[in-house]
Design a protein around this motif. Sequence first.
Motif, PDB file in Angstrom:
ATOM      1  N   LEU A   2       0.853  -1.186   0.000  1.00 22.20           N
ATOM      2  CA  LEU A   2       0.000   0.000   0.000  1.00 22.20           C
ATOM      3  C   LEU A   2       0.894   1.243   0.000  1.00 22.20           C
ATOM      4  O   LEU A   2       1.657   1.452   0.938  1.00 22.20           O
ATOM      5  CB  LEU A   2      -0.894  -0.014   1.244  1.00 22.20           C
ATOM      6  N   PRO A   3       0.817   2.072  -1.070  1.00 22.57           N
ATOM      7  CA  PRO A   3       1.610   3.299  -1.084  1.00 22.57           C
ATOM      8  C   PRO A   3       0.978   4.364  -0.195  1.00 22.57           C
ATOM      9  O   PRO A   3      -0.212   4.651  -0.308  1.00 22.57           O
ATOM     10  CB  PRO A   3       1.599   3.719  -2.556  1.00 22.57           C
ATOM     11  N   ILE A   4       1.770   4.915   0.721  1.00 25.34           N
ATOM     12  CA  ILE A   4       1.262   5.886   1.696  1.00 25.34           C
ATOM     13  C   ILE A   4       2.174   7.109   1.719  1.00 25.34           C
ATOM     14  O   ILE A   4       3.396   6.975   1.708  1.00 25.34           O
ATOM     15  CB  ILE A   4       1.188   5.268   3.095  1.00 25.34           C
ATOM     16  N   LYS A   5       1.568   8.284   1.760  1.00 22.74           N
ATOM     17  CA  LYS A   5       2.311   9.529   1.984  1.00 22.74           C
ATOM     18  C   LYS A   5       1.993   9.972   3.402  1.00 22.74           C
ATOM     19  O   LYS A   5       0.840  10.223   3.740  1.00 22.74           O
ATOM     20  CB  LYS A   5       1.897  10.610   0.996  1.00 22.74           C
ATOM     21  N   VAL A   6       3.019  10.068   4.230  1.00 16.72           N
ATOM     22  CA  VAL A   6       2.847  10.421   5.640  1.00 16.72           C
ATOM     23  C   VAL A   6       3.188  11.895   5.846  1.00 16.72           C
ATOM     24  O   VAL A   6       4.201  12.376   5.352  1.00 16.72           O
ATOM     25  CB  VAL A   6       3.746   9.543   6.537  1.00 16.72           C
ATOM     26  N   VAL A   7       2.334  12.587   6.594  1.00 16.90           N
ATOM     27  CA  VAL A   7       2.585  13.972   6.992  1.00 16.90           C
ATOM     28  C   VAL A   7       2.764  13.958   8.505  1.00 16.90           C
ATOM     29  O   VAL A   7       1.788  13.895   9.252  1.00 16.90           O
ATOM     30  CB  VAL A   7       1.420  14.902   6.585  1.00 16.90           C
ATOM     31  N   PRO A   8       4.038  13.970   8.985  1.00 17.84           N
ATOM     32  CA  PRO A   8       4.289  13.922  10.428  1.00 17.84           C
ATOM     33  C   PRO A   8       4.041  15.275  11.094  1.00 17.84           C
ATOM     34  O   PRO A   8       3.875  16.285  10.429  1.00 17.84           O
ATOM     35  CB  PRO A   8       5.760  13.528  10.514  1.00 17.84           C
ATOM     36  N   LYS A   9       4.025  15.268  12.414  1.00 20.92           N
ATOM     37  CA  LYS A   9       3.842  16.465  13.237  1.00 20.92           C
ATOM     38  C   LYS A   9       2.536  17.194  12.915  1.00 20.92           C
ATOM     39  O   LYS A   9       2.486  18.415  12.916  1.00 20.92           O
ATOM     40  CB  LYS A   9       5.044  17.405  13.093  1.00 20.92           C
ATOM     41  N   ILE A  15      -6.712   9.879   8.271  1.00 22.77           N
ATOM     42  CA  ILE A  15      -6.569   9.515   6.869  1.00 22.77           C
ATOM     43  C   ILE A  15      -7.206  10.642   6.070  1.00 22.77           C
ATOM     44  O   ILE A  15      -8.392  10.925   6.225  1.00 22.77           O
ATOM     45  CB  ILE A  15      -7.252   8.167   6.565  1.00 22.77           C
ATOM     46  N   VAL A  16      -6.408  11.297   5.252  1.00 19.72           N
ATOM     47  CA  VAL A  16      -6.880  12.442   4.479  1.00 19.72           C
ATOM     48  C   VAL A  16      -7.612  11.975   3.231  1.00 19.72           C
ATOM     49  O   VAL A  16      -8.647  12.528   2.869  1.00 19.72           O
ATOM     50  CB  VAL A  16      -5.698  13.371   4.098  1.00 19.72           C
ATOM     51  N   GLY A  17      -7.093  10.963   2.578  1.00 23.93           N
ATOM     52  CA  GLY A  17      -7.685  10.451   1.348  1.00 23.93           C
ATOM     53  C   GLY A  17      -6.594  10.169   0.334  1.00 23.93           C
ATOM     54  O   GLY A  17      -5.410  10.177   0.651  1.00 23.93           O
ATOM     55  N   TRP A  18      -6.998   9.963  -0.894  1.00 24.77           N
ATOM     56  CA  TRP A  18      -6.050   9.620  -1.944  1.00 24.77           C
ATOM     57  C   TRP A  18      -5.429  10.876  -2.530  1.00 24.77           C
ATOM     58  O   TRP A  18      -6.124  11.846  -2.812  1.00 24.77           O
ATOM     59  CB  TRP A  18      -6.732   8.814  -3.035  1.00 24.77           C
ATOM     60  N   GLU A  19      -4.142  10.854  -2.703  1.00 26.54           N
ATOM     61  CA  GLU A  19      -3.398  11.906  -3.375  1.00 26.54           C
ATOM     62  C   GLU A  19      -2.619  11.201  -4.479  1.00 26.54           C
ATOM     63  O   GLU A  19      -1.577  10.602  -4.231  1.00 26.54           O
ATOM     64  CB  GLU A  19      -2.463  12.616  -2.401  1.00 26.54           C
ATOM     65  N   GLY A  20      -3.162  11.257  -5.691  1.00 26.87           N
ATOM     66  CA  GLY A  20      -2.595  10.462  -6.771  1.00 26.87           C
ATOM     67  C   GLY A  20      -2.836   8.999  -6.475  1.00 26.87           C
ATOM     68  O   GLY A  20      -3.952   8.593  -6.181  1.00 26.87           O
ATOM     69  N   ASN A  21      -1.762   8.216  -6.490  1.00 27.80           N
ATOM     70  CA  ASN A  21      -1.921   6.784  -6.189  1.00 27.80           C
ATOM     71  C   ASN A  21      -1.506   6.446  -4.761  1.00 27.80           C
ATOM     72  O   ASN A  21      -1.351   5.280  -4.418  1.00 27.80           O
ATOM     73  CB  ASN A  21      -1.109   5.949  -7.188  1.00 27.80           C
ATOM     74  N   GLU A  22      -1.299   7.466  -3.909  1.00 29.55           N
ATOM     75  CA  GLU A  22      -0.900   7.239  -2.526  1.00 29.55           C
ATOM     76  C   GLU A  22      -2.021   7.622  -1.564  1.00 29.55           C
ATOM     77  O   GLU A  22      -2.752   8.575  -1.804  1.00 29.55           O
ATOM     78  CB  GLU A  22       0.321   8.098  -2.166  1.00 29.55           C
ATOM     79  N   LEU A  23      -2.112   6.881  -0.486  1.00 34.93           N
ATOM     80  CA  LEU A  23      -3.038   7.204   0.583  1.00 34.93           C
ATOM     81  C   LEU A  23      -2.344   8.194   1.511  1.00 34.93           C
ATOM     82  O   LEU A  23      -1.290   7.898   2.073  1.00 34.93           O
ATOM     83  CB  LEU A  23      -3.414   5.935   1.351  1.00 34.93           C
ATOM     84  N   LYS A  24      -2.895   9.408   1.638  1.00 32.19           N
ATOM     85  CA  LYS A  24      -2.280  10.442   2.468  1.00 32.19           C
ATOM     86  C   LYS A  24      -2.801  10.311   3.891  1.00 32.19           C
ATOM     87  O   LYS A  24      -4.012  10.294   4.119  1.00 32.19           O
ATOM     88  CB  LYS A  24      -2.595  11.826   1.906  1.00 32.19           C
ATOM     89  N   ILE A  25      -1.860  10.214   4.841  1.00 29.35           N
ATOM     90  CA  ILE A  25      -2.196  10.036   6.245  1.00 29.35           C
ATOM     91  C   ILE A  25      -1.427  11.052   7.080  1.00 29.35           C
ATOM     92  O   ILE A  25      -0.207  11.177   6.940  1.00 29.35           O
ATOM     93  CB  ILE A  25      -1.882   8.604   6.724  1.00 29.35           C
ATOM     94  N   LYS A  26      -2.146  11.763   7.952  1.00 25.86           N
ATOM     95  CA  LYS A  26      -1.520  12.690   8.890  1.00 25.86           C
ATOM     96  C   LYS A  26      -1.248  11.951  10.198  1.00 25.86           C
ATOM     97  O   LYS A  26      -2.104  11.216  10.686  1.00 25.86           O
ATOM     98  CB  LYS A  26      -2.429  13.887   9.167  1.00 25.86           C
TER      99      LYS A  26
END
Length: 85
Positions: A2-9, A15-26
Amino acid sequence: LLPIKVVPKSSKNAIVGWEGNELKIKIKAPPHGGEANAELIRFLSKTWKLPKTLFSIESGLAARHKKVLIQGVNLERIKMLLSQL
């Protein structure tokens, strides 16, 4: 994987949603010392009600863009979990 883009801090874990083919998670945790990685696994485990031991970060340990493996869960279950987003 599962491709994930993490936004730390972030102010909260979400879970923000899909950003391109990555799941964006704060994630609230900072990126040092693997804290954000550990928090990501805890958050996914709690959100999807799966044991933490089923999750592993296969690539991107020191990056925002990660590939997370979910073991022992069939493709249909993963699709169902992702469709709930």
